[in-house]
Design a protein around this motif. Structure first.
Motif, PDB file in Angstrom:
ATOM      1  N   PRO A  26       0.821  -1.226   0.000  1.00  0.00           N
ATOM      2  CA  PRO A  26       0.000   0.000   0.000  1.00  0.00           C
ATOM      3  C   PRO A  26       0.852   1.273   0.000  1.00  0.00           C
ATOM      4  O   PRO A  26       0.523   2.240  -0.691  1.00  0.00           O
ATOM      5  N   GLU A  27       1.954   1.265   0.734  1.00  0.00           N
ATOM      6  CA  GLU A  27       2.835   2.440   0.776  1.00  0.00           C
ATOM      7  C   GLU A  27       3.489   2.677  -0.580  1.00  0.00           C
ATOM      8  O   GLU A  27       3.594   3.823  -1.041  1.00  0.00           O
ATOM      9  N   ALA A  28       3.923   1.591  -1.218  1.00  0.00           N
ATOM     10  CA  ALA A  28       4.562   1.726  -2.525  1.00  0.00           C
ATOM     11  C   ALA A  28       3.574   2.242  -3.574  1.00  0.00           C
ATOM     12  O   ALA A  28       3.885   3.169  -4.323  1.00  0.00           O
TER      13      ALA A  28
ATOM     14  N   LEU B  39       3.909  10.843   1.329  1.00  0.00           N
ATOM     15  CA  LEU B  39       4.215   9.510   1.830  1.00  0.00           C
ATOM     16  C   LEU B  39       3.091   8.991   2.704  1.00  0.00           C
ATOM     17  O   LEU B  39       2.463   9.750   3.438  1.00  0.00           O
ATOM     18  N   MET B  40       2.839   7.693   2.624  1.00  0.00           N
ATOM     19  CA  MET B  40       1.868   7.047   3.495  1.00  0.00           C
ATOM     20  C   MET B  40       2.612   6.553   4.734  1.00  0.00           C
ATOM     21  O   MET B  40       3.699   5.988   4.624  1.00  0.00           O
ATOM     22  N   ASN B  41       2.055   6.793   5.882  1.00  0.00           N
ATOM     23  CA  ASN B  41       2.631   6.336   7.149  1.00  0.00           C
ATOM     24  C   ASN B  41       4.038   6.878   7.395  1.00  0.00           C
ATOM     25  O   ASN B  41       4.815   6.284   8.127  1.00  0.00           O
TER      26      ASN B  41
ATOM     27  N   GLU C 144      12.316   2.390   2.554  1.00  0.00           N
ATOM     28  CA  GLU C 144      11.717   1.466   3.511  1.00  0.00           C
ATOM     29  C   GLU C 144      10.678   0.548   2.860  1.00  0.00           C
ATOM     30  O   GLU C 144      10.358  -0.501   3.424  1.00  0.00           O
ATOM     31  N   PHE C 145      10.118   0.954   1.732  1.00  0.00           N
ATOM     32  CA  PHE C 145       9.034   0.165   1.155  1.00  0.00           C
ATOM     33  C   PHE C 145       9.259  -0.306  -0.279  1.00  0.00           C
ATOM     34  O   PHE C 145       8.483  -1.087  -0.798  1.00  0.00           O
TER      35      PHE C 145
END
Length: 132
Positions: free
Chosen positions: A37-39, A109-111, A117-118
């Protein structure tokens, strides 16, 4: 007359082989630590938005954000393709994208996870020529 004949021969030769002036850059992206989801958020809200602006400015021809199921031998989840209409657009890409990035509002960015990191770019192909 010789110039006209030479132009005609070159034109026919180019058409018969089918190569165009388009050039693409292709990245194969692996998602790290189950952060899909972050990517996806990152690519839709940063990478894709930059390319939308780049098309509006005439900096690129097109782009594609593709998703695939990773496998053991092909561990990437996303394929990113940026296509330039010719060598001039391709050569100016770094300068043009830097201009767009500087004019933007920074990374979304998400989170609060940073790209490293992702995701990991596991393969990059630049200057891929088109045959159609």
């Amino acid at each position: 007359m010789k110039t006209l004949i030479a132009f005609f021969v070159i034109s026919i030769t180019s058409l018969s082989y089918g190569q165009t002036e388009k050039i693409s850059m292709i990245d194969y992206v692996q998602v790290l630590n189950s952060n899909k989801p972050e990517a996806l958020f990152y690519y839709q809200n940063n990478w894709e938005q930059l390319r939308i602006k780049a098309i509006e400015k005439g900096y690129i021809h097109s782009y594609q954000l593709l998703e695939t199921e990773p496998t053991e031998t092909e561990p990437y989840s996303f394929i990113l393709i940026t296509t330039y209409k010719n060598q001039l657009q391709f050569d100016a890409s770094e300068t043009n994208f830097n201009t767009l990035i500087e004019a933007g509002n920074g990374l979304k960015l998400m989170n609060k996870k940073k790209p490293g990191e992702f995701r990991k770019i596991i393969s990059h192909n630049s200057a891929v020529k088109h045959w159609n």
